[in-house]
Scaffold this motif. Structure first.
Motif, PDB file in Angstrom:
ATOM      1  N   UNK A  45      52.834  35.018  35.988  1.00  0.00           N
ATOM      2  CA  UNK A  45      51.666  34.244  36.374  1.00  0.00           C
ATOM      3  C   UNK A  45      50.833  34.940  37.444  1.00  0.00           C
ATOM      4  N   UNK A  46      51.168  36.173  37.743  1.00  0.00           N
ATOM      5  CA  UNK A  46      50.368  36.929  38.691  1.00  0.00           C
ATOM      6  C   UNK A  46      49.099  37.411  37.995  1.00  0.00           C
ATOM      7  N   UNK A  47      48.004  37.509  38.732  1.00  0.00           N
ATOM      8  CA  UNK A  47      46.754  37.936  38.092  1.00  0.00           C
ATOM      9  C   UNK A  47      46.817  39.405  37.663  1.00  0.00           C
ATOM     10  N   UNK A  48      46.250  39.669  36.521  1.00  0.00           N
ATOM     11  CA  UNK A  48      46.197  41.041  36.025  1.00  0.00           C
ATOM     12  C   UNK A  48      45.003  41.752  36.649  1.00  0.00           C
ATOM     13  N   UNK A  49      44.960  43.057  36.510  1.00  0.00           N
ATOM     14  CA  UNK A  49      43.843  43.817  37.091  1.00  0.00           C
ATOM     15  C   UNK A  49      42.532  43.438  36.411  1.00  0.00           C
ATOM     16  N   UNK A  50      42.577  43.133  35.123  1.00  0.00           N
ATOM     17  CA  UNK A  50      41.371  42.712  34.403  1.00  0.00           C
ATOM     18  C   UNK A  50      40.838  41.401  34.973  1.00  0.00           C
ATOM     19  N   UNK A  51      41.738  40.472  35.239  1.00  0.00           N
ATOM     20  CA  UNK A  51      41.332  39.190  35.800  1.00  0.00           C
ATOM     21  C   UNK A  51      40.765  39.359  37.205  1.00  0.00           C
ATOM     22  N   UNK A  52      41.337  40.254  37.983  1.00  0.00           N
ATOM     23  CA  UNK A  52      40.836  40.514  39.336  1.00  0.00           C
ATOM     24  C   UNK A  52      39.450  41.135  39.267  1.00  0.00           C
ATOM     25  N   UNK A  59      32.165  36.967  41.766  1.00  0.00           N
ATOM     26  CA  UNK A  59      31.845  36.749  43.176  1.00  0.00           C
ATOM     27  C   UNK A  59      30.610  37.511  43.600  1.00  0.00           C
ATOM     28  N   UNK A  60      30.460  38.737  43.118  1.00  0.00           N
ATOM     29  CA  UNK A  60      29.261  39.519  43.442  1.00  0.00           C
ATOM     30  C   UNK A  60      28.033  38.910  42.781  1.00  0.00           C
ATOM     31  N   UNK A  61      28.192  38.447  41.571  1.00  0.00           N
ATOM     32  CA  UNK A  61      27.065  37.830  40.855  1.00  0.00           C
ATOM     33  C   UNK A  61      26.595  36.573  41.581  1.00  0.00           C
ATOM     34  N   UNK A  62      27.534  35.753  42.007  1.00  0.00           N
ATOM     35  CA  UNK A  62      27.181  34.525  42.729  1.00  0.00           C
ATOM     36  C   UNK A  62      26.527  34.860  44.062  1.00  0.00           C
TER      37      UNK A  62
END
Length: 66
Positions: A45-52, A59-62
């Motif tokens: 359940x740890x985030x993958x690099x793609x998800x990060x 976050x940059x888009x927002x």
């Protein structure tokens, strides 16, 4: 004299039993939460690099839109 001391040691009140049960419930809940928290890392359940990367892009888009 010794009998009175032994009786005092082994005489539990209702409040003592309630506190013991309350502490046991807290202990069991704490153990369950610890198991769940540590299990999340081991079952994938740890985030993958793609998800990060997607989260950073979002976050940059927002940030630039606002």
């Amino acid at each position: 004299m010794v009998d009175q001391r032994i009786e005092r040691i082994y005489s539990y009140t209702i409040a003592d039993k309630w506190n013991f049960r309350k502490n046991m419930v807290r202990l069991v809940l704490t153990v369950i939460l610890l198991v769940l928290v540590t299990a999340c890392g081991s079952i994938g359940l740890l985030p993958t690099s793609d998800l990060v990367q997607k989260a950073i892009a979002l976050g940059l888009e927002v940030r630039f839109v606002a």
